[in-house]
Design an enzyme around this catalytic site. Structure first.
Site, short mmCIF file in Angstrom:
data_model
loop_
_atom_site.label_atom_id
_atom_site.label_comp_id
_atom_site.label_asym_id
_atom_site.label_seq_id
_atom_site.Cartn_x
_atom_site.Cartn_y
_atom_site.Cartn_z
N ARG A 236 -2.63 -7.97 -2.08
CA ARG A 236 -2.76 -9.37 -1.70
C ARG A 236 -3.97 -9.96 -2.42
O ARG A 236 -5.03 -9.32 -2.51
CB ARG A 236 -2.93 -9.53 -0.18
CG ARG A 236 -1.71 -9.16 0.64
CD ARG A 236 -0.55 -10.10 0.39
NE ARG A 236 0.63 -9.80 1.20
CZ ARG A 236 1.60 -8.98 0.87
NH1 ARG A 236 1.53 -8.31 -0.27
NH2 ARG A 236 2.65 -8.80 1.67
N GLU A 265 1.46 -18.96 -3.46
CA GLU A 265 2.68 -18.56 -4.15
C GLU A 265 3.86 -19.40 -3.67
O GLU A 265 3.99 -19.62 -2.46
CB GLU A 265 2.96 -17.08 -3.91
CG GLU A 265 1.85 -16.16 -4.41
CD GLU A 265 2.15 -14.68 -4.19
OE1 GLU A 265 3.28 -14.37 -3.71
OE2 GLU A 265 1.29 -13.85 -4.47
N HIS A 285 4.50 -11.80 -8.60
CA HIS A 285 4.77 -11.10 -7.33
C HIS A 285 6.16 -10.47 -7.33
O HIS A 285 7.01 -10.78 -6.49
CB HIS A 285 4.61 -12.04 -6.13
CG HIS A 285 4.27 -11.29 -4.86
ND1 HIS A 285 3.66 -11.87 -3.79
CD2 HIS A 285 4.46 -9.99 -4.52
CE1 HIS A 285 3.47 -10.98 -2.84
NE2 HIS A 285 3.96 -9.82 -3.27
#
Length: 326
Positions: A236, A265, A285
């Site tokens: 993270r 995001e 991601h």
């Protein structure tokens, strides 16, 4: 039961074997990403069970207050994107097994791919070749270098195993309890936090994001790293002190970063300084984005819905919500 699934960008979920678990329900799948409360409230006004893909959409109080029919949120990770107290007070049960029992092998594989890509400067060599040039420069091997894993959980253990296969020395830093478990398993633990950041040639972060771990990697930590070192973050973004990584890379310690996670995001356009830095490799991601990982992910999510539907909910984060039902 009316089920809504958000953020299935490539319409993958209905093609997974695990989808059969809920195919007999009234399922609506959204393929776009929306954070506008008015739009979400309209879309979800009749939803009874809401399925989330990681933390793609934030489920905050202004939205929850407009979803009177919502009874269940089912997901498979931590939940900083959900206002849990509001869920409880509104009788909305959150179920999440938080990856119990298995690591995300897909994330571990990506993390290791980023290690190799960054140390061998593969993207830079590719770009140089595309630009009509030849090699980009001389990069670094992994063998005999020191791999540091920050965190000693399921993914961290897998990364340590990869490092050993590649002939690296391995070192761990983590919470006191995790360090004790690592020592009991015969894993080398750094003598101090300072030693860990100073000694490692590659550091990979594998810590869950909780309030206590926000900013756990500080600017001082990064400044201790070697100018030839690499830091990898597939966990993270907020584990690193805000702004510290960009500044550290600009200052040359560490010399490189490879990241798969960001503060916001999808990353807002023109708001990702790492994307412009030659010593940073960035992926959007994708750590868990494989068909195999998705099927494992939704196997658990749909099991939670099935269990709830038969009156036997599992993996309850806020069982008190059941007491607040109207």
């Amino acid at each position: 039961m009316k089920i809504s699934i958000l953020d299935d960008y490539y319409d993958t979920i209905r093609t997974l074997p695990s989808f059969a678990k809920v195919a007999n329900h009234d399922v609506t799948i959204y393929n776009d990403h929306v954070q506008d409360v008015d739009i979400l409230a309209e879309r979800l006004k009749d939803t009874e069970a809401l399925v989330l893909i990681r933390e793609r959409t934030k489920i905050r109080t202004p939205l929850l207050e407009r979803l009177p029919k919502l009874k269940l949120i089912s997901q498979r990770s931590v939940y900083p994107h959900i206002d849990l107290d509001t869920c409880t007070n509104n009788g909305v049960l959150l179920c999440s097994d938080q990856h119990a029992g298995t690591p995300s092998y897909a994330t571990a594989e990506l993390a290791w791919g980023l290690v190799i890509s960054a140390m061998r400067e593969i993207p830079q060599h590719m770009q140089s070749f595309r630009d009509g040039k030849w090699q980009y420069g001389v990069s670094q091997s992994l063998r005999h270098k020191t791999l540091g894993v920050y965190g000693y959980g399921r993914i961290g253990k897998e990364i340590l195993r990869y490092g050993e296969v590649f002939g690296m020395n391995t070192l761990v830093w983590a919470s006191e309890g995790s360090r004790e478990r690592a020592r009991a398993d015969g894993v080398d633990v750094a003598g101090s936090r300072e030693e860990f950041f100073e000694k490692c040639d590659v550091i990979s972060l594998h810590v869950r994001l909780y309030p206590a771990t926000h900013g756990i990697i500080t600017a001082d930590d990064l400044a201790r790293m070697k100018p030839t070192a690499l830091i990898v973050n597939t966990s993270r973004s907020l584990l690193i002190e805000p702004g510290a990584l960009v500044t550290a890379l600009q200052n040359g310690r560490p010399g490189m970063a490879a990241v798969d996670v960001y503060d916001s995001e999808p990353v807002p356009e023109h708001d990702a300084p790492l994307l412009t830095m030659e010593n940073a490799i960035c992926t959007p991601h994708i750590g868990y984005v494989t068909r195999e990982e998705y099927d494992l992910h939704f196997h658990d999510i749909f099991d939670q819905i099935v269990a709830y539907d038969r009156g036997e909910p599992i993996n309850m984060i806020n069982p008190q919500a059941l007491e607040h039902r109207n």
